[in-house]
Write an enzyme that holds these catalytic residues in place. Structure first.
Site, mmCIF file in Angstrom:
data_model
loop_
_atom_site.group_PDB
_atom_site.id
_atom_site.type_symbol
_atom_site.label_atom_id
_atom_site.label_comp_id
_atom_site.label_asym_id
_atom_site.label_seq_id
_atom_site.Cartn_x
_atom_site.Cartn_y
_atom_site.Cartn_z
ATOM 1 N N MET A 292 3.453 7.776 4.736
ATOM 2 C CA MET A 292 3.944 6.928 5.821
ATOM 3 C C MET A 292 4.393 5.579 5.240
ATOM 4 O O MET A 292 4.430 4.568 5.927
ATOM 5 C CB MET A 292 2.857 6.733 6.876
ATOM 6 N N GLN B 226 1.259 10.816 15.645
ATOM 7 C CA GLN B 226 -0.137 10.922 15.172
ATOM 8 C C GLN B 226 -0.934 9.662 15.477
ATOM 9 O O GLN B 226 -2.091 9.542 15.061
ATOM 10 C CB GLN B 226 -0.203 11.277 13.690
ATOM 11 N N LEU C 66 3.670 2.080 0.130
ATOM 12 C CA LEU C 66 3.158 2.803 -1.044
ATOM 13 C C LEU C 66 2.319 1.892 -1.943
ATOM 14 O O LEU C 66 2.650 0.731 -2.147
ATOM 15 C CB LEU C 66 4.324 3.388 -1.851
ATOM 16 N N HIS D 261 -0.582 6.284 -4.041
ATOM 17 C CA HIS D 261 0.645 7.097 -3.977
ATOM 18 C C HIS D 261 1.283 7.234 -5.361
ATOM 19 O O HIS D 261 1.797 8.299 -5.707
ATOM 20 C CB HIS D 261 1.658 6.447 -3.027
ATOM 21 N N ARG E 47 -4.230 0.084 4.871
ATOM 22 C CA ARG E 47 -4.941 -0.733 5.862
ATOM 23 C C ARG E 47 -5.700 -1.901 5.222
ATOM 24 O O ARG E 47 -6.052 -2.847 5.909
ATOM 25 C CB ARG E 47 -5.928 0.121 6.663
HETATM 26 O O1 PAF Z 1 -1.852 10.662 5.252
HETATM 27 C C1 PAF Z 1 -0.803 10.234 5.718
HETATM 28 O O2 PAF Z 1 -0.204 9.245 5.244
HETATM 29 C C2 PAF Z 1 -0.178 10.936 6.915
HETATM 30 O O3 PAF Z 1 -1.151 11.387 7.779
HETATM 31 C C3 PAF Z 1 0.803 12.054 6.535
HETATM 32 C C4 PAF Z 1 0.100 13.169 5.772
HETATM 33 C C5 PAF Z 1 1.927 11.490 5.685
HETATM 34 C C6 PAF Z 1 1.408 12.671 7.795
HETATM 35 O O4 PAF Z 1 2.143 11.741 8.528
#
Ligand code: PAF
Length: 280
Positions: A27, A61, A30, A34, A187
């Site tokens: 999302m 989500q 980064l 990541h 976060r």
């Molecule tokens: O873990 C995350 O960043 C998100 O839940 C994902 C897997 C990219 C799905 O939107």
């Protein structure tokens, strides 16, 4: 590096792969966690394969619109990191482009999703399953990498692949931590100055609990008490959202740790909710 912004362009570029195509769904915002996934993906892809990073703040989500609005976004920087690390494709759709306006089908998981994080985040994992299913169908990767910090998410994605018969290898990436032990998360940047030095208490508590287990304790109540006591002392302003010792496979609570298990927790520092876990 090629930036693809529409579902159509992804379909043109990604076909059932003959060489490894490794997907890292993100999302954005980064960080080093990541980056470690991208480095692993590059290795797995080898000389002939490709690495694709999706950057999409998935609206479905989020159970609270405030959380969605305040989610950190840094696309320019993210693209620069991807370029620097040798990513081949980034997929950055807009929400309007990614989801049909009259979308009426969701992918839902009905066993693991209501536990742990799912107990207080209605619809969260259905949102995750839906976005991941669409990404898998559009991109058709050979493998996808997910962080082990989100242990429950990883377990649910493994179920998704198993139950819907995707031929995609799911790879868990170990959690990357600050030197303080705090698990890296986008976060963390929202923690207050006061809370930032206290947040590593989560990791410390988990390590103390694991020490107890390593010394022969098998009662999950006593193991979890160790964590609670430490957090109360080291970070009195924090609030535990949940703290559970669960079966590593089905995520159900266990009383006696007589099989592979995980301690999973979510802790609030102010409005910021941090998760972490440790495998026993
Ligand atoms: O873990 C995350 O960043 C998100 O839940 C994902 C897997 C990219 C799905 O939107």
């Amino acid at each position: 590096m090629i930036q693809l912004q529409s579902n159509q362009s992804i379909k043109q570029h990604c076909h059932p792969a003959t060489a490894p195509l490794i997907l890292i769904p993100t999302m954005g915002a980064l960080h080093a966690g990541h980056f470690s996934m991208i480095t692993k993906a590059k290795k797995l892809a080898g000389e002939h394969g490709c690495v694709i990073v999706s950057i999409f703040v998935n609206p479905i989500q989020f159970d609270r619109s405030q959380d969605l609005d305040s989610y950190p976004r840094s696309l320019e920087q993210d693209l620069a990191h991807c370029e620097r690390l040798g990513v081949d494709y980034v997929f950055t759709p807009s929400s309007e482009e990614f989801y049909e306006e009259d979308r009426s089908i969701d992918v839902s998981e009905s066993a693991l999703s209501s536990l742990l994080c799912g107990a207080t985040r209605a619809g969260h994992f259905n949102g995750v399953c839906t976005v991941i299913t669409k990404l898998f169908n559009l991109i058709q990767p050979t493998a996808a990498i997910f962080g082990e910090k989100d242990y429950q998410q990883l377990a649910i994605i493994r179920r998704l692949v198993r139950d819907l018969s995707y031929q995609i290898e799911i790879i868990g990436q170990p959690t990357v931590r600050e030197t303080s032990g705090l698990a890296l998360s986008s976060r963390n940047q929202k923690l207050s100055e006061d809370d930032l030095p206290l947040a590593p208490a989560i990791r410390e508590g988990l390590l103390l609990a694991k020490d107890l287990y390593n010394n022969g304790e098998r009662s999950s109540d006593r193991i979890l008490s160790k964590f609670r006591l430490h957090l109360d002392k080291a970070a009195p302003s924090s609030n535990i959202d949940y703290l559970e010792c669960v079966d590593a496979e089905n995520l159900l609570k266990i009383k006696d740790v007589d099989r592979p298990a995980v301690i999973a927790t979510a802790v609030f520092f102010g409005q910021v909710r941090l998760i972490d876990n440790i495998i026993l």
